[in-house]
Design an enzyme around this catalytic site. Structure first.
Site, PDB file in Angstrom:
ATOM      1  N   GLU A 243       0.881  -1.164   0.000  1.00 15.33           N
ATOM      2  CA  GLU A 243       0.000   0.000   0.000  1.00 15.33           C
ATOM      3  C   GLU A 243       0.911   1.205   0.000  1.00 15.33           C
ATOM      4  O   GLU A 243       1.584   1.491   0.979  1.00 15.33           O
ATOM      5  CB  GLU A 243      -0.920  -0.001   1.222  1.00 15.33           C
ATOM      6  N   CYS A 277      -1.917   9.270   2.503  1.00 14.81           N
ATOM      7  CA  CYS A 277      -1.653   8.809   1.142  1.00 14.81           C
ATOM      8  C   CYS A 277      -2.808   9.123   0.206  1.00 14.81           C
ATOM      9  O   CYS A 277      -2.623   9.187  -1.012  1.00 14.81           O
ATOM     10  CB  CYS A 277      -1.337   7.313   1.133  1.00 14.81           C
TER      11      CYS A 277
END
EC number: 1.2.1.71
Length: 492
Positions: A243, A277
């Site tokens: 991720e 993010c």
């Protein structure tokens, strides 16, 4: 004693490390990194603990995980302060992180049964059974922006599935990692099931290069993720869940309520000082008077944001970045974009030299060539203007990343077009990019990663499916396949 290996707290034999609060420069943690031998020792401990842990009834593993959840609740205020002081984020936001850690545990337990567990289908002559088996020994690499919540999203599902783990927190958040592991210790995890190794690049390389690992679960930057992908290439026997980051677009097409759109943009771009993010990095605004009015209001309101200390009263919307170096990197990225021809709408400003307190920056880059396709992890928002919606989608997809994408519009048809054409794992409509639900998949495509590390979908990569055809008795079929002759010949 900063490492936890095989149930014992030991001193690292690697580089001396000191962690300071990124705003006050107060020393809040000191310790030593794990060296390569200690990393290998942690892996050996996890390997030795694996058979017994994997054979535990699921209810036994669940009981320990639920005890951990209860300890999180009991020590919520303490862990909130640790996270806030270590990351620089305000107390209110650190508290939401601990709450997310707690909530994710019940969801992870439910997800194990729904997405893995055991299922049986009856056949005429037996049964077909689907079971799930743990991979074995997994490494978990944690990030610094959510040092409790995001590793928790790997650790809890992996333990429930029966894996044993080696956890390396970010070298920028060792205190949070140590504090969380102490709660796991109190929850009664058997020795070796979860091991803590502190350290930076050398420790991480020693961990990821271990031959005896069965997989690696990573949350962090695209550059590190790419290195891990290259390192583990040619090893299909190892699960690799990545991720990574995003260069996320937010499209402002049709603004019915300018203040609501500005609020959504602030939540998308600047929450956590731009260190999520999913944060909007690229703001795509339709040309025209409405877009002009929106941008003017955005600059006005964003210019009032004043980052503050974690314990300020009243609480600020944003705190400091993870380090003064991180704040300097954002300043350098802004100056680089100015040098390329960008027009600054709101200049970022260091509140105090030597600290990580940084005000938001906004810069317009319409028509500017050679803008780096990178994730600047901080409060810097790049603006492009566009003429029509198809151009907005083209600009949105003009990136190697593919994490999140959003649209502000009153037109449902535009959202449906974006759903089909956006290259992103998360596509929102009139909602901030930074919102996430543990019951929904979280992740993207391209340079943003592969699997979906949330409580619900993490179950998918923490265990592998095994199918069995089963019958309690072995009998000769009444009808044989062509060419088979089981008739008995008379003895001569």
């Amino acid at each position: 004693m900063t490492l936890w290996i095989n149930g014992d707290w030991i001193t690292g034999q690697g580089e001396r490390r000191r962690k300071t609060n990124p705003v006050s420069a107060e020393i809040i943690w000191q310790g030593n990194d794990a060296n390569a031998a200690q990393v290998a020792e942690a892996c050996q401990a996890a390997r030795a603990a694996f058979p017994r842990w994997a054979r535990q009834p699921f209810a036994a593993r669940q009981a320990i995980v639920e005890k951990f959840a209860a300890l999180l609740e009991a020590h919520k205020a303490e862990l909130t302060e640790v996270i806030a002081r270590e990351t620089g984020k305000p107390r209110w936001e650190a508290a939401t992180e601990v709450t997310a850690m707690i909530n994710k545990i019940a969801i992870s337990i439910k997800a194990y049964h729904a997405r893995t567990g055991e299922q049986k289908s009856e056949l005429v002559d037996g049964a077909a059974t689907l079971r799930h088996r743990p991979h074995g020994v997994l490494a978990v690499f944690g990030p610094y922006n959510f040092p409790g919540h995001l590793p928790n999203g790997h650790i809890v599902p992996a333990l429930l599935a029966g894996n044993t783990l080696i956890f390396k927190p970010s070298e920028l958040t060792p205190w949070t990692g140590e504090t969380v592991i102490k709660l796991w210790e109190r929850a009664g995890l058997p020795a070796g099931v979860l091991n803590l190794v502190q350290g930076g690049r050398e420790t991480g390389q020693a961990l990821s290069s271990l031959d005896d690992l069965d997989g690696l679960l990573f949350t962090g930057s695209a550059s590190t993720g790419y290195q891990l992908h290259r390192q583990l290439s040619g090893q299909p026997e190892k699960i690799l869940a990545l991720e990574m980051g995003g260069n996320n677009p937010l499209i402002i097409e049709d603004v019915a309520n300018i203040d609501a759109a500005v609020h959504l943009t602030l939540q998308s771009a600047f929450i956590t000082a731009g260190q999520r993010c999913t944060c909007a990095r690229r703001l795509l605004v339709k040309q025209g008077a409405q877009g002009d009015a929106f941008l003017a209001r955005l600059v006005d309101v964003a210019g009032r944001l004043q980052p503050g200390r974690w314990d300020d009263d009243p609480q600020p919307f944003i705190g400091g970045l993870i380090s003064a170096q991180a704040a300097q990197h954002v300043m350098e990225a802004w100056r680089q974009r100015e040098a390329l021809g960008g027009r600054t709408l709101l200049a970022p400003r260091k509140v105090k030299e030597g600290t990580s307190l940084l005000t938001p920056g906004i810069i317009e880059l319409t028509g500017v060539a050679d803008v780096p396709d990178e994730e600047v992890f901080g409060p810097l928002l790049n603006v492009w203007r566009y003429a029509h919606f198809d151009e907005a989608i083209r600009l949105a997809n003009n990136t190697r990343f593919g994490l999140s994408c959003g649209l502000v519009s009153t037109d449902r048809a535009q959202f449906e077009q974006l759903l089909l054409e956006a290259r992103a794992g998360i596509v929102n409509w009139n909602k901030p990019l930074t919102g996430a639900a543990s019951t929904a998949p979280f992740g993207g495509v391209g340079a943003s990663g592969n699997h979906r590390p949330s409580a619900w979908y993490a179950a998918d990569y923490c265990a592998w499916p095994m199918v069995s055809l089963e019958s309690p008795e072995l009998t000769l079929p009444a009808t044989l396949s062509p060419g088979l002759d089981f008739s008995r010949r008379e003895a001569v």
